[in-house]
Scaffold this motif. Structure first.
Motif, PDB file in Angstrom:
ATOM      1  N   ALA A 263       0.829  -1.207   0.000  1.00 39.70           N
ATOM      2  CA  ALA A 263       0.000   0.000   0.000  1.00 39.70           C
ATOM      3  C   ALA A 263       0.866   1.261   0.000  1.00 39.70           C
ATOM      4  O   ALA A 263       0.545   2.261  -0.663  1.00 39.70           O
ATOM      5  N   GLN A 264       1.976   1.226   0.726  1.00 36.64           N
ATOM      6  CA  GLN A 264       2.873   2.381   0.766  1.00 36.64           C
ATOM      7  C   GLN A 264       3.562   2.587  -0.580  1.00 36.64           C
ATOM      8  O   GLN A 264       3.724   3.728  -1.035  1.00 36.64           O
ATOM      9  N   TRP A 265       3.977   1.513  -1.232  1.00 31.02           N
ATOM     10  CA  TRP A 265       4.593   1.637  -2.549  1.00 31.02           C
ATOM     11  C   TRP A 265       3.610   2.227  -3.558  1.00 31.02           C
ATOM     12  O   TRP A 265       3.970   3.072  -4.389  1.00 31.02           O
ATOM     13  N   ILE A 266       2.354   1.769  -3.494  1.00 33.06           N
ATOM     14  CA  ILE A 266       1.335   2.317  -4.395  1.00 33.06           C
ATOM     15  C   ILE A 266       1.128   3.802  -4.122  1.00 33.06           C
ATOM     16  O   ILE A 266       1.023   4.621  -5.048  1.00 33.06           O
ATOM     17  N   SER A 267       1.103   4.172  -2.839  1.00 38.23           N
ATOM     18  CA  SER A 267       0.920   5.578  -2.471  1.00 38.23           C
ATOM     19  C   SER A 267       2.087   6.430  -2.973  1.00 38.23           C
ATOM     20  O   SER A 267       1.887   7.554  -3.466  1.00 38.23           O
ATOM     21  N   VAL A 268       3.295   5.911  -2.851  1.00 41.18           N
ATOM     22  CA  VAL A 268       4.479   6.627  -3.342  1.00 41.18           C
ATOM     23  C   VAL A 268       4.397   6.802  -4.853  1.00 41.18           C
ATOM     24  O   VAL A 268       4.677   7.883  -5.397  1.00 41.18           O
ATOM     25  N   ALA A 269       3.983   5.737  -5.565  1.00 42.29           N
ATOM     26  CA  ALA A 269       3.878   5.808  -7.024  1.00 42.29           C
ATOM     27  C   ALA A 269       2.835   6.835  -7.447  1.00 42.29           C
ATOM     28  O   ALA A 269       3.052   7.612  -8.392  1.00 42.29           O
ATOM     29  N   VAL A 270       1.693   6.864  -6.752  1.00 43.85           N
ATOM     30  CA  VAL A 270       0.646   7.836  -7.072  1.00 43.85           C
ATOM     31  C   VAL A 270       1.147   9.257  -6.823  1.00 43.85           C
ATOM     32  O   VAL A 270       0.937  10.168  -7.637  1.00 43.85           O
ATOM     33  N   THR A 271       1.833   9.461  -5.703  1.00 43.10           N
ATOM     34  CA  THR A 271       2.332  10.788  -5.353  1.00 43.10           C
ATOM     35  C   THR A 271       3.280  11.323  -6.413  1.00 43.10           C
ATOM     36  O   THR A 271       3.103  12.438  -6.929  1.00 43.10           O
ATOM     37  N   PHE A 272       4.278  10.546  -6.756  1.00 47.65           N
ATOM     38  CA  PHE A 272       5.285  11.031  -7.695  1.00 47.65           C
ATOM     39  C   PHE A 272       4.795  10.997  -9.141  1.00 47.65           C
ATOM     40  O   PHE A 272       5.308  11.735  -9.987  1.00 47.65           O
ATOM     41  N   GLY A 273       3.788  10.165  -9.416  1.00 50.38           N
ATOM     42  CA  GLY A 273       3.148  10.249 -10.722  1.00 50.38           C
ATOM     43  C   GLY A 273       2.448  11.585 -10.893  1.00 50.38           C
ATOM     44  O   GLY A 273       2.532  12.222 -11.951  1.00 50.38           O
ATOM     45  N   GLY A 274       1.766  12.033  -9.835  1.00 53.53           N
ATOM     46  CA  GLY A 274       1.125  13.343  -9.876  1.00 53.53           C
ATOM     47  C   GLY A 274       2.134  14.474  -9.995  1.00 53.53           C
ATOM     48  O   GLY A 274       1.914  15.433 -10.743  1.00 53.53           O
ATOM     49  N   ILE A 275       3.235  14.355  -9.261  1.00 51.32           N
ATOM     50  CA  ILE A 275       4.288  15.371  -9.344  1.00 51.32           C
ATOM     51  C   ILE A 275       4.848  15.461 -10.757  1.00 51.32           C
ATOM     52  O   ILE A 275       5.035  16.556 -11.316  1.00 51.32           O
ATOM     53  N   ALA A 276       5.097  14.312 -11.361  1.00 48.75           N
ATOM     54  CA  ALA A 276       5.656  14.292 -12.713  1.00 48.75           C
ATOM     55  C   ALA A 276       4.681  14.908 -13.718  1.00 48.75           C
ATOM     56  O   ALA A 276       5.085  15.618 -14.632  1.00 48.75           O
ATOM     57  N   TYR A 277       3.379  14.658 -13.525  1.00 48.70           N
ATOM     58  CA  TYR A 277       2.405  15.176 -14.487  1.00 48.70           C
ATOM     59  C   TYR A 277       2.299  16.692 -14.422  1.00 48.70           C
ATOM     60  O   TYR A 277       1.941  17.329 -15.423  1.00 48.70           O
ATOM     61  N   LEU A 278       2.590  17.275 -13.287  1.00 47.12           N
ATOM     62  CA  LEU A 278       2.488  18.728 -13.159  1.00 47.12           C
ATOM     63  C   LEU A 278       3.448  19.444 -14.102  1.00 47.12           C
ATOM     64  O   LEU A 278       3.281  20.627 -14.370  1.00 47.12           O
ATOM     65  N   GLY A 279       4.457  18.741 -14.597  1.00 49.73           N
ATOM     66  CA  GLY A 279       5.360  19.349 -15.570  1.00 49.73           C
ATOM     67  C   GLY A 279       4.985  19.053 -17.011  1.00 49.73           C
ATOM     68  O   GLY A 279       5.709  19.412 -17.924  1.00 49.73           O
TER      69      GLY A 279
END
Length: 280
Positions: A263-279
């Motif tokens: 669950a933590q790995w999925i949360s990390v992936a979602v977080t940084f996926g969102g960060i990457a999309y902001l660019g």
């Protein structure tokens, strides 16, 4: 494309640097350690700036912006050290790396349009960080360290403002002179804080090689991001560099053996996926 490559290279350097911060911040005084790190970076930047810098292109507005960028960078870095001294990497790193959300907010204030997809990316970042905190609490039964979270958010604010003012300074002047002025301003700010706190003593000798390495990595990463201010699409460098938190989380799992469940790995992936999309 070059801006994005510079940003990803900065992410690798800062990710390794932040893993070292986790180790150092729990074993020595934060301000003395930061002075060694920043001093090392300043020496490296000064050599290149004196040799290759176009000092005639340095303007007074650029110097002011560079000084402001360095001052804010010192404060943001101090907040990062405090956060990693108090909380686990898996909580702090995503918080610190979320600064593109703040950059989006500044873009809104400047009148730039923000679409629904960007708001969804912001929601992914905020939701992902929240899930990391919740799942961390469920795992060990202890409450989330609110102090670590607060320092992590303060660091994110500092880095967002650092990159914005640093890249603006690069556009108003020359890259290398901007970098050295930024470094000197950061050191002066740290020295003032150390004098106020009466913490000017040197760290233990056995810590010095690691601190010098951290200074080298930090100078390399910040130099790439600020230098990209003169390239097309400099915002890609800032966003690419923001993935340093993901690098730190993975390294903490590999080196420090911080436990991470699915669950933590999925949360990390979602977080940084969102960060990457902001660019995007």
């Amino acid at each position: 494309m070059h801006s994005l490559i510079f940003g990803l290279a900065a992410a690798l350097a800062w990710g390794t640097h932040d893993l070292c911060v986790r180790f150092v911040s729990q074993r020595t005084g934060i301000l003395p350690a930061m002075l060694i790190v920043f001093g090392t970076g300043a020496i490296l930047v000064a050599g290149a700036a004196l040799a290759f810098g176009d000092w005639q292109a340095m303007t007074l507005p650029a110097a002011r912006l560079a000084g402001l960028s360095g001052t804010i960078f010192a404060l943001g870095s101090y907040a990062l050290y405090r956060a990693l001294a108090l909380g686990p990497v898996k909580l702090v790193a995503p918080l610190v790396g979320s600064y593109p959300v703040l950059s989006l907010g500044m873009a809104m204030l400047q009148g730039q349009p923000v679409g629904l997809s960007h708001w969804l990316a912001v929601a992914a970042v905020v939701g992902g960080v929240g899930c990391i905190a919740v799942f961390s609490t469920e795992e060990d039964g202890s409450p989330v360290n609110l102090q670590a979270a607060a320092w992590g958010l303060a660091s994110a604010v500092g880095f967002a403002l650092t990159f914005a003012t640093g890249q603006a300074a690069t556009l108003a002047g020359a890259e290398w002179p901007v970098l050295i002025v930024t470094r000197l301003a950061a050191i002066l700010m740290l020295l003032g804080l150390a004098l106020l706190a009466r913490m000017v003593q040197l760290p233990a000798r056995k810590m010095l090689p690691l601190l010098v390495l951290m200074g080298t990595l930090d100078a390399f990463a910040l130099g790439l991001v600020i230098y990209s201010g003169g390239l097309p699409r400099p915002e890609f460098a800032s966003v690419g560099a923001s993935l340093f938190g993901l690098v730190t989380v993975v390294l903490a799992w590999l080196v420090l053996r911080e436990r991470m469940n699915r669950a933590q790995w999925i949360s990390v992936a979602v977080t940084f996926g969102g960060i990457a999309y902001l660019g995007h």
